[in-house]
Design a protein around this motif. Sequence first.
Motif, short mmCIF file in Angstrom:
data_model
loop_
_atom_site.label_atom_id
_atom_site.label_comp_id
_atom_site.label_asym_id
_atom_site.label_seq_id
_atom_site.Cartn_x
_atom_site.Cartn_y
_atom_site.Cartn_z
N ILE A 164 1.63 -3.45 -3.19
CA ILE A 164 2.07 -3.40 -4.59
C ILE A 164 2.40 -1.97 -4.98
N VAL A 165 1.50 -1.03 -4.66
CA VAL A 165 1.74 0.38 -5.00
C VAL A 165 2.97 0.90 -4.28
N ARG A 166 3.11 0.54 -3.01
CA ARG A 166 4.26 1.01 -2.23
C ARG A 166 5.57 0.50 -2.83
N ALA A 167 5.57 -0.76 -3.24
CA ALA A 167 6.78 -1.33 -3.83
C ALA A 167 7.14 -0.62 -5.14
N LEU A 168 6.15 -0.43 -6.00
CA LEU A 168 6.41 0.22 -7.29
C LEU A 168 6.88 1.66 -7.09
N ALA A 169 6.21 2.38 -6.19
CA ALA A 169 6.56 3.80 -5.98
C ALA A 169 7.91 3.95 -5.29
N SER A 170 8.30 2.96 -4.47
CA SER A 170 9.58 3.04 -3.77
C SER A 170 10.76 2.86 -4.72
N ARG A 171 10.50 2.19 -5.85
CA ARG A 171 11.56 1.94 -6.84
C ARG A 171 11.07 2.41 -8.21
N PRO A 172 10.91 3.73 -8.40
CA PRO A 172 10.31 4.24 -9.64
C PRO A 172 11.11 3.92 -10.90
N GLU A 173 12.40 3.64 -10.72
CA GLU A 173 13.23 3.32 -11.89
C GLU A 173 13.16 1.85 -12.27
N MET A 174 12.50 1.05 -11.46
CA MET A 174 12.51 -0.41 -11.64
C MET A 174 11.23 -0.90 -12.30
N VAL A 175 11.37 -1.84 -13.22
CA VAL A 175 10.23 -2.54 -13.80
C VAL A 175 10.10 -3.86 -13.07
N PHE A 176 8.96 -4.07 -12.42
CA PHE A 176 8.72 -5.30 -11.65
C PHE A 176 8.06 -6.34 -12.54
N SER A 177 8.62 -7.53 -12.58
CA SER A 177 7.98 -8.62 -13.30
C SER A 177 6.79 -9.12 -12.50
N GLY A 212 -8.84 10.65 -10.05
CA GLY A 212 -8.38 11.63 -11.03
C GLY A 212 -7.02 11.37 -11.62
N CYS A 213 -6.49 10.16 -11.43
CA CYS A 213 -5.17 9.82 -11.97
C CYS A 213 -5.30 8.73 -13.01
N GLU A 214 -4.91 9.01 -14.24
CA GLU A 214 -4.97 8.03 -15.32
C GLU A 214 -3.59 7.45 -15.63
N SER A 215 -2.60 7.78 -14.80
CA SER A 215 -1.23 7.34 -15.10
C SER A 215 -0.58 6.70 -13.88
N ALA A 216 -1.32 5.81 -13.21
CA ALA A 216 -0.83 5.23 -11.97
C ALA A 216 0.26 4.20 -12.20
N ILE A 217 -0.01 3.24 -13.11
CA ILE A 217 0.92 2.14 -13.35
C ILE A 217 1.11 1.97 -14.85
N ASP A 218 2.35 1.90 -15.29
CA ASP A 218 2.67 1.67 -16.69
C ASP A 218 2.94 0.19 -16.93
N THR A 219 2.49 -0.31 -18.06
CA THR A 219 2.82 -1.67 -18.49
C THR A 219 4.02 -1.62 -19.42
N VAL A 220 5.03 -2.39 -19.10
CA VAL A 220 6.18 -2.54 -19.99
C VAL A 220 6.04 -3.91 -20.64
N HIS A 221 5.58 -3.92 -21.88
CA HIS A 221 5.19 -5.16 -22.53
C HIS A 221 6.35 -6.15 -22.59
N GLY A 222 6.03 -7.36 -22.20
CA GLY A 222 7.02 -8.41 -22.20
C GLY A 222 7.90 -8.44 -20.96
N VAL A 223 7.72 -7.45 -20.08
CA VAL A 223 8.57 -7.38 -18.88
C VAL A 223 7.71 -7.36 -17.62
N GLY A 224 6.87 -6.34 -17.47
CA GLY A 224 6.07 -6.23 -16.26
C GLY A 224 5.48 -4.85 -16.08
N PHE A 225 5.59 -4.31 -14.85
CA PHE A 225 4.94 -3.05 -14.51
C PHE A 225 5.89 -2.13 -13.74
#
Length: 239
Positions: A164-177, A212-225
């Motif tokens: 999951i982390v690898r997928a999100l980090a590989s596409r930083p511009e993408m919001v995954f549902s 020490g990281c508080e900003s790993a994954i952002d929630t985009v409400h109504g869309v995903g992460f």
Amino acid sequence: MPHRILVVDDEPHIREVICFALDGAGMTTETARDGAEALKRFSEMPPDLIVLDIGMPETDGLEVCRQVRKVSDVPILFLSARDEEIDRVLGLEIGGDDYVTKPFSPRELVARVNVILRRSAPRRLVPEMQAAEVVRRGLRIDAARHVAAFEASELPLTATEFEIVRALASRPEMVFSREQIMALAYPTNIHVSDRTIDSHIRNIRAKFAAAGCESAIDTVHGVGFRIGRCEPPKSGMLG
């Protein structure tokens, strides 16, 4: 090599029936009589799959699953004597892969075990997610070593969390549902719910926070992460 299956049930007859069926299908089996023994067996030599009774005294199957999921994505097939939705849903939401309700057909149980084992075999990601190394500010992902680290601290991610982390980090511009994340983590499991994905996201965030990281994954409400900034807290912002 035959698949190793850990069979956990407090009823000797049930253990015998399951082991006979699985051994006959070319697998090797080990048994545990209760949750404590199951965790001991698991720590000694993790199996390829766990057949796990929910309704055991003291440490029940759900608690065994919670403990196992802290360190491993080994597939878990739940057994339940009660055909109640709450048991099935809770078991799947905390990380179970499937369930069989007692009384069950040994042939069906073997079939479900085979399906789970095929499903959990190593999967290839789509080409754009196959980079050997991904760097996102303080986050570094080494796909070859299957290691993710934040600011030089290795993150104790399970296999599913890593993907999951690898997928999100590989596409930083993408919001995954949630549906896209489910397709990545559980490509053929129709039982997985949105809340299972939310549980994975919570666990990932907690492990990043501990590093020490508080900003790993952002929630985009109504869309995903999507992947977050992956930065340590700025000095002077605490307290």
